[in-house]
Design a protein around this motif. Structure first.
Motif, PDB file in Angstrom:
ATOM      1  N   LEU A   6       0.860  -1.176  -0.095  1.00 55.38           N
ATOM      2  CA  LEU A   6       0.136  -0.002  -0.062  1.00 55.38           C
ATOM      3  C   LEU A   6       0.784   1.462   0.038  1.00 55.38           C
ATOM      4  CD1 LEU A   6      -2.758   1.454   0.188  1.00 55.38           C
ATOM      5  CD2 LEU A   6      -2.423   1.043   2.827  1.00 55.38           C
ATOM      6  N   SER A   7       0.659   2.113  -0.898  1.00 49.62           N
ATOM      7  CA  SER A   7       1.543   3.444  -1.189  1.00 49.62           C
ATOM      8  C   SER A   7       0.271   4.471  -0.631  1.00 49.62           C
ATOM      9  CB  SER A   7       1.861   3.585  -2.399  1.00 49.62           C
ATOM     10  OG  SER A   7       3.165   2.401  -2.768  1.00 49.62           O
ATOM     11  N   GLU A   8       0.944   5.589   0.124  1.00 53.54           N
ATOM     12  CA  GLU A   8      -0.162   6.883   0.289  1.00 53.54           C
ATOM     13  C   GLU A   8       0.523   7.994  -0.177  1.00 53.54           C
ATOM     14  OE1 GLU A   8      -2.703   5.700   3.900  1.00 53.54           O
ATOM     15  OE2 GLU A   8      -0.444   5.062   4.588  1.00 53.54           O
ATOM     16  N   PRO A   9       0.508   8.363  -1.433  1.00 53.04           N
ATOM     17  CA  PRO A   9       1.341   9.655  -1.933  1.00 53.04           C
ATOM     18  C   PRO A   9       0.518  10.727  -1.584  1.00 53.04           C
ATOM     19  CG  PRO A   9      -0.032   8.544  -3.654  1.00 53.04           C
ATOM     20  CD  PRO A   9      -0.091   7.636  -2.437  1.00 53.04           C
ATOM     21  N   SER A  10       1.425  11.975  -1.309  1.00 50.64           N
ATOM     22  CA  SER A  10       0.924  13.154  -0.912  1.00 50.64           C
ATOM     23  C   SER A  10       0.403  14.056  -1.834  1.00 50.64           C
ATOM     24  CB  SER A  10       1.683  13.953  -0.037  1.00 50.64           C
ATOM     25  OG  SER A  10       2.926  14.076  -0.551  1.00 50.64           O
ATOM     26  N   THR A  11       0.671  13.708  -3.110  1.00 47.09           N
ATOM     27  CA  THR A  11       0.338  14.535  -4.434  1.00 47.09           C
ATOM     28  C   THR A  11      -0.288  13.583  -5.192  1.00 47.09           C
ATOM     29  OG1 THR A  11       2.429  14.533  -5.313  1.00 47.09           O
ATOM     30  CG2 THR A  11       2.158  16.057  -3.658  1.00 47.09           C
ATOM     31  N   PHE A  12      -1.132  14.171  -6.087  1.00 48.27           N
ATOM     32  CA  PHE A  12      -1.540  13.631  -7.289  1.00 48.27           C
ATOM     33  C   PHE A  12      -0.590  13.047  -8.361  1.00 48.27           C
ATOM     34  CE2 PHE A  12      -4.593  12.545 -10.847  1.00 48.27           C
ATOM     35  CZ  PHE A  12      -5.546  11.903 -10.289  1.00 48.27           C
ATOM     36  N   ALA A  13       0.186  14.001  -8.675  1.00 49.17           N
ATOM     37  CA  ALA A  13       1.550  13.606  -9.530  1.00 49.17           C
ATOM     38  C   ALA A  13       2.222  12.395  -9.043  1.00 49.17           C
ATOM     39  CB  ALA A  13       2.175  14.866  -9.470  1.00 49.17           C
ATOM     40  N   MET A  26      -2.177  -4.017 -10.229  1.00 46.43           N
ATOM     41  CA  MET A  26      -2.092  -2.793  -9.530  1.00 46.43           C
ATOM     42  C   MET A  26      -3.215  -1.764  -9.652  1.00 46.43           C
ATOM     43  SD  MET A  26       1.226   0.045  -9.722  1.00 46.43           S
ATOM     44  CE  MET A  26       1.771   0.638  -8.233  1.00 46.43           C
ATOM     45  N   ARG A  27      -3.637  -1.434  -8.466  1.00 44.54           N
ATOM     46  CA  ARG A  27      -4.851  -0.347  -8.635  1.00 44.54           C
ATOM     47  C   ARG A  27      -4.876   0.651  -7.709  1.00 44.54           C
ATOM     48  NH1 ARG A  27      -5.680  -3.604 -12.113  1.00 44.54           N
ATOM     49  NH2 ARG A  27      -7.682  -4.578 -12.604  1.00 44.54           N
ATOM     50  N   PRO A  28      -5.323   2.032  -8.412  1.00 47.26           N
ATOM     51  CA  PRO A  28      -5.438   3.022  -7.593  1.00 47.26           C
ATOM     52  C   PRO A  28      -6.663   2.899  -6.660  1.00 47.26           C
ATOM     53  CG  PRO A  28      -6.164   3.751  -9.571  1.00 47.26           C
ATOM     54  CD  PRO A  28      -5.750   2.414  -9.871  1.00 47.26           C
ATOM     55  N   ILE A  29      -6.799   3.432  -5.583  1.00 49.86           N
ATOM     56  CA  ILE A  29      -7.868   3.338  -4.654  1.00 49.86           C
ATOM     57  C   ILE A  29      -8.321   4.570  -3.968  1.00 49.86           C
ATOM     58  CG2 ILE A  29      -6.626   2.613  -2.633  1.00 49.86           C
ATOM     59  CD1 ILE A  29      -8.919   0.800  -1.731  1.00 49.86           C
ATOM     60  N   SER A  30      -9.670   4.892  -3.968  1.00 49.55           N
ATOM     61  CA  SER A  30     -10.020   6.520  -3.471  1.00 49.55           C
ATOM     62  C   SER A  30     -11.158   6.028  -2.448  1.00 49.55           C
ATOM     63  CB  SER A  30     -10.613   7.285  -4.458  1.00 49.55           C
ATOM     64  OG  SER A  30     -11.528   6.829  -5.364  1.00 49.55           O
ATOM     65  N   GLY A  31     -12.324   5.857  -2.667  1.00 51.10           N
ATOM     66  CA  GLY A  31     -13.390   5.298  -1.901  1.00 51.10           C
ATOM     67  C   GLY A  31     -13.189   3.778  -1.538  1.00 51.10           C
ATOM     68  N   GLY A  32     -13.046   3.161  -2.568  1.00 51.46           N
ATOM     69  CA  GLY A  32     -12.745   1.542  -2.331  1.00 51.46           C
ATOM     70  C   GLY A  32     -13.971   0.977  -2.232  1.00 51.46           C
ATOM     71  N   THR A  33     -15.247   1.451  -2.471  1.00 40.42           N
ATOM     72  CA  THR A  33     -16.401   0.607  -2.244  1.00 40.42           C
ATOM     73  C   THR A  33     -16.749  -0.346  -3.222  1.00 40.42           C
ATOM     74  OG1 THR A  33     -17.506   2.214  -3.704  1.00 40.42           O
ATOM     75  CG2 THR A  33     -17.814   2.833  -1.198  1.00 40.42           C
ATOM     76  N   ALA A  34     -16.212  -0.561  -4.485  1.00 44.95           N
ATOM     77  CA  ALA A  34     -16.309  -1.548  -5.359  1.00 44.95           C
ATOM     78  C   ALA A  34     -15.000  -2.375  -5.416  1.00 44.95           C
ATOM     79  CB  ALA A  34     -16.516  -1.062  -6.839  1.00 44.95           C
ATOM     80  N   LEU A  35     -13.834  -1.961  -5.202  1.00 44.09           N
ATOM     81  CA  LEU A  35     -12.432  -2.748  -4.958  1.00 44.09           C
ATOM     82  C   LEU A  35     -12.670  -3.571  -3.908  1.00 44.09           C
ATOM     83  CD1 LEU A  35      -9.900  -3.272  -6.855  1.00 44.09           C
ATOM     84  CD2 LEU A  35      -8.858  -1.166  -5.396  1.00 44.09           C
ATOM     85  N   MET A  36     -13.044  -3.126  -2.637  1.00 45.36           N
ATOM     86  CA  MET A  36     -12.787  -3.852  -1.521  1.00 45.36           C
ATOM     87  C   MET A  36     -13.694  -5.043  -1.585  1.00 45.36           C
ATOM     88  SD  MET A  36     -10.319  -2.720   0.264  1.00 45.36           S
ATOM     89  CE  MET A  36     -10.761  -3.406   1.663  1.00 45.36           C
ATOM     90  N   ARG A  53      -6.320   9.081  -0.944  1.00 43.08           N
ATOM     91  CA  ARG A  53      -6.857   9.834   0.182  1.00 43.08           C
ATOM     92  C   ARG A  53      -5.876  10.885   0.591  1.00 43.08           C
ATOM     93  NH1 ARG A  53      -9.675   4.780   3.288  1.00 43.08           N
ATOM     94  NH2 ARG A  53     -10.858   4.031   1.640  1.00 43.08           N
ATOM     95  N   GLY A  54      -4.568  10.805   0.219  1.00 44.59           N
ATOM     96  CA  GLY A  54      -3.737  12.112   1.054  1.00 44.59           C
ATOM     97  C   GLY A  54      -3.330  13.244   0.087  1.00 44.59           C
ATOM     98  N   VAL A  55      -3.966  13.102  -1.228  1.00 43.83           N
ATOM     99  CA  VAL A  55      -3.670  14.003  -2.267  1.00 43.83           C
ATOM    100  C   VAL A  55      -4.193  15.514  -1.940  1.00 43.83           C
ATOM    101  CG1 VAL A  55      -3.183  12.135  -3.801  1.00 43.83           C
ATOM    102  CG2 VAL A  55      -5.331  13.426  -3.876  1.00 43.83           C
ATOM    103  N   GLU A  56      -3.718  16.258  -2.965  1.00 40.18           N
ATOM    104  CA  GLU A  56      -4.127  17.751  -2.591  1.00 40.18           C
ATOM    105  C   GLU A  56      -5.863  17.856  -2.502  1.00 40.18           C
ATOM    106  OE1 GLU A  56      -0.735  17.976  -5.526  1.00 40.18           O
ATOM    107  OE2 GLU A  56      -2.121  16.565  -5.014  1.00 40.18           O
ATOM    108  N   GLN A  57      -6.208  18.791  -1.768  1.00 41.08           N
ATOM    109  CA  GLN A  57      -7.709  19.147  -1.382  1.00 41.08           C
ATOM    110  C   GLN A  57      -8.327  19.353  -2.646  1.00 41.08           C
ATOM    111  OE1 GLN A  57      -9.809  18.640   1.114  1.00 41.08           O
ATOM    112  NE2 GLN A  57     -11.378  19.664  -0.232  1.00 41.08           N
ATOM    113  N   LYS A  58      -7.783  20.265  -3.524  1.00 37.78           N
ATOM    114  CA  LYS A  58      -8.295  20.382  -4.899  1.00 37.78           C
ATOM    115  C   LYS A  58      -9.098  19.405  -5.740  1.00 37.78           C
ATOM    116  CE  LYS A  58      -4.323  20.688  -8.070  1.00 37.78           C
ATOM    117  NZ  LYS A  58      -3.499  21.415  -9.100  1.00 37.78           N
TER     118      LYS A  58
END
Length: 293
Positions: A6-13, A26-36, A53-58
């Protein structure tokens, strides 16, 4: 559950840079409602998840311009989109649709980008966004590009995203007086996956239809514009006869699939009836708003 990284980057880039096009697990995960759910059921075993989840607020912000155009980051929660006052004012079809999309617990967690990137043909949002002429922004190592929603879904659980791209935003143009509606048919509750979804958008002027968009989903492998139905509505007077003709035209050409939610002939009949219902709903909503004003 099989162990994974599990990686938790702080920026989208940084998140984009972590994607490995050579690793199909390999998969990105945001809400994870389907993936989990897929992981718990043993359907999918990831080697590496990249949390967004930890990327920029914008990327979780919503903005509606003065003319009514919508810009939403990919990490906007579905519940946030549903309850945003500007969205409800300019895009009532979105609030109407989201209210019957799964359940409140899911909408509080699921994100706009994840919902679209999953590519599930039974989702409620894709046909609605297609009818609204929306597009997503896809960001990869070489920059960003716009993908119309109509070009995003390429097959059953397949999208036109490259393996090293993430959806970074959603754009919906101002509707400039267009009227729209969504109707879904389910075998159980209104929040269940649909056997059919129908989204429509009409530009009506001088008592006739100047432009129409009719989209069906769930009964088809991908959300699909019904060109024959749109042609049947061109220059027509909105009403029962025109709406019935559009339903017949859509049912005649729709390439439907049989599954646990119904046979192909059954879904053809659903299309025939519910295209007309969605069109009537769009016009009735407009008339109701006119009475209120």
């Amino acid at each position: 559950m099989i162990p994974f990284e599990l990686s938790e980057p702080s920026t989208f880039a940084e998140a984009v840079g972590l994607l490995d096009p050579e690793d199909p697990t390999m998969r990105p995960i945001s809400g994870g409602t389907a993936l989990m759910l897929m992981m718990k059921a043993g359907v999918f075993h990831p080697s590496h998840l990249v949390s967004l989840r930890g990327v920029e607020q914008k990327y979780a912000d919503i903005a509606v311009s003065g003319d009514g155009a919508l810009e939403a980051g990919a990490l906007v929660r579905l519940a946030t989109l549903e309850n945003n006052g500007d969205v409800r004012r300019h895009f009532p079809i979105l609030a109407d649709t989201l209210n019957i999309l799964s359940n409140r617990r899911v909408r509080n967690v699921a994100t706009v980008g994840g919902n679209l990137a999953h590519g599930d043909p039974h989702m409620d949002l894709p046909p609605v966004l297609m009818a609204l002429d929306a597009s997503v922004e896809a960001t990869g190592p070489n920059g960003s590009r716009a993908i119309p929603i109509g070009e995003l879904f390429t097959g059953y659980y397949e999208t036109s995203l490259s393996p090293d791209e993430l959806i970074s935003g959603l754009s919906v143009p101002a509707q400039a007086g267009r009227v729209s509606a969504y109707v879904k048919c389910t075998t159980r509750s209104a929040h269940d996956w649909p056997a059919l979804g129908v989204a429509v958008s009409l530009d009506i002027a001088g008592g006739t239809v100047r432009d129409a968009r009719v989209v069906v989903s769930a009964a088809t492998e991908t959300p699909t514009r019904m060109a024959d139905a749109e042609t049947a509505l061109a220059s027509a007077t909105p009403g029962e006869d025109a709406f019935r003709a559009a339903g017949e035209a859509a049912a005649a050409v729709a390439e439907v699939i049989s599954d646990v939610r119904g046979s192909a002939p059954y879904k053809k009949q659903l299309i025939r009836v519910n295209v007309a219902r969605a069109l009537a709903k769009a016009v009735a909503t407009t008339q109701s708003e006119a009475v209120k004003s």
